[in-house]
Scaffold this active site. Sequence first.
Site, PDB file in Angstrom:
ATOM      1  NE  ARG A 132      -3.726  -0.126   2.182  1.00  0.00           N
ATOM      2  CZ  ARG A 132      -4.578   0.119   3.452  1.00  0.00           C
ATOM      3  NH1 ARG A 132      -4.578  -0.663   4.406  1.00  0.00           N
ATOM      4  NH2 ARG A 132      -5.497   1.355   3.380  1.00  0.00           N
ATOM      5  CB  SER A 177      -6.063  10.330   3.198  1.00  0.00           C
ATOM      6  OG  SER A 177      -5.701   9.380   3.966  1.00  0.00           O
ATOM      7  CD  GLN A 179      -5.446   5.155   6.887  1.00  0.00           C
ATOM      8  OE1 GLN A 179      -4.486   5.042   5.853  1.00  0.00           O
ATOM      9  NE2 GLN A 179      -5.982   4.173   7.265  1.00  0.00           N
ATOM     10  CG  ASP A 328     -13.315   2.410   5.478  1.00  0.00           C
ATOM     11  OD1 ASP A 328     -12.762   2.175   4.562  1.00  0.00           O
ATOM     12  OD2 ASP A 328     -13.003   2.905   6.811  1.00  0.00           O
TER      13      ASP A 328
HETATM   14  C1  S3P Z   1      -8.898   5.535   8.648  1.00  0.00           C
HETATM   15  C2  S3P Z   1      -9.241   6.434   7.454  1.00  0.00           C
HETATM   16  C3  S3P Z   1      -9.357   5.818   6.126  1.00  0.00           C
HETATM   17  C4  S3P Z   1     -10.237   4.640   6.250  1.00  0.00           C
HETATM   18  C5  S3P Z   1      -9.300   3.698   7.094  1.00  0.00           C
HETATM   19  C6  S3P Z   1      -9.308   4.054   8.600  1.00  0.00           C
HETATM   20  C7  S3P Z   1      -8.617   6.302   9.585  1.00  0.00           C
HETATM   21  O1  S3P Z   1      -8.587   5.956   5.281  1.00  0.00           O
HETATM   22  O2  S3P Z   1     -10.397   4.046   5.006  1.00  0.00           O
HETATM   23  O3  S3P Z   1     -10.143   2.360   7.448  1.00  0.00           O
HETATM   24  O4  S3P Z   1      -8.632   5.873  10.865  1.00  0.00           O
HETATM   25  O5  S3P Z   1      -7.954   7.470   9.725  1.00  0.00           O
HETATM   26  P1  S3P Z   1      -7.939   6.918   4.567  1.00  0.00           P
HETATM   27  O6  S3P Z   1      -7.585   7.902   5.522  1.00  0.00           O
HETATM   28  O7  S3P Z   1      -6.580   6.716   4.007  1.00  0.00           O
HETATM   29  O8  S3P Z   1      -9.190   7.443   3.544  1.00  0.00           O
END
Ligand code: S3P
Length: 441
Positions: A132, A177, A179, A328
């Site tokens: 990833r 995102s 994350q 998700d």
């Molecule tokens: C998450 C953010 C999402 C999500 C993941 C959990 C998080 O990803 O798909 O299951 O806890 O910040 P992205 O931020 O990459 O979209």
Amino acid sequence: MGLPAHTSTPLQLPAGPCLRGRVRVPGDKSISHRALLFGAIAEGDTCIEGLLPAEDPLSTAACLRAMGVTVSEIRAGETVTVQGVGLDGFREPTAVLECGNSGTTMRLMLGLLAGRVGRHFVLSGDASLRGRPMGRVAAPLAQMGAQIHGRSDGNLAPLAVQGQPLRGTTIHTPVASAQVKSAILLAGLTAAGATTVIEPAQSRDHSERMLRAFGAQLEVGGPGLTQVTLTPGHGLRGQTVVVPGDISSAAFWLVAAAITPGSELTVENVGLNPSRTGILEVLEQMGARISVHSRRDVAGEPVGDLQVQHGPLQAFEIGGELIPRLVDEIPVLAVAACAAEGTSRIRDAAELRVKETDRLAVMARQLGTMGARLEEFEDGMAIGGGGELRGAEVDSETDHRVAMSLAVAAGIARGRTTLHRPEAAAVSYPGFWDDLRRLSS
Ligand code: S3P
């Protein structure tokens, strides 16, 4: 955790049971990771109620323990205590930090470790996670002065982080995102000067809410709340965090009850943060019989009970800024589309290709095996509803949300479905198969 190919026992899923009763889904995965991470860098103890006892948060806890943080044992129904080591208290680990299947663990950890001056960290994970993209975090962190190296020019794990002094800056992220946003904000906690993240659309805001509750100084603004500024210099203090049920786990029950004749379910204590409730808007758009009860606020997050009944459904169209608010839930929405009248369309969802699996390809392949009429595009799919699904041999392909989505599809198929690698569900919902059995009886 990495799942070996086809060594597990496949699960037989009978078609047609209606779902009735009440269910309490496990704690929110995103909030659980954050409670552990922020608790670790706070001063004093953090008590977490309702922490998700699943493989992903266990990966975060294991990484923290490897850096000298005391995290009490994680068991369903028990409060977890994290003894904070303060903003700069992580010990250099003597082994690789194993993030398992968890993108949130790896990406947030990169932000947290980038500024630990003089210490070296290596992060890795299972085969899915090692494939990833991590450059989306490593590149903005490099703008702040971070040194992160890995395969594919720093894009792929294993990744090595050499802690450096960081400087605050303004970063425009190309994808919405949480994350990426959270990793930058965590790096900003020890940077010199303020750090601003500007996203193309708002992603989930659990980090902002919780960092503020822990004592950080954050300002949120911009059109559609897409701009966050963190000003460092305010130490974090341990807190009590109450984790609501995960709407992404609730989504399987919401769709299952909405599409399976005779069903009526109440899903209790579900987190209803507006940056996560896109699924409810789509189910409403489809005409699903769904209602929210006992709306309340729990430790800075809105929560409620959701009641859902089977009924006729219309096709949906989704895209644009809605996507990050239900990213998700798209695999299970693809299943809902199979049961709706008309053709549903999903657009602007290319992000699904870099989740635990390429979820557009995997759902198209697996639902296709069950006879769904769908067309896959680069950034989404079109799904023809109204036809019948047939029981078949399907495979989670190691993806937890695919495993549970296919279980929902099996419920409306004609004939029995055999699901390979069902244990993937334990990444986010270890009790899923028990809950399915109980609600189907
Ligand atoms: C998450 C953010 C999402 C999500 C993941 C959990 C998080 O990803 O798909 O299951 O806890 O910040 P992205 O931020 O990459 O979209």
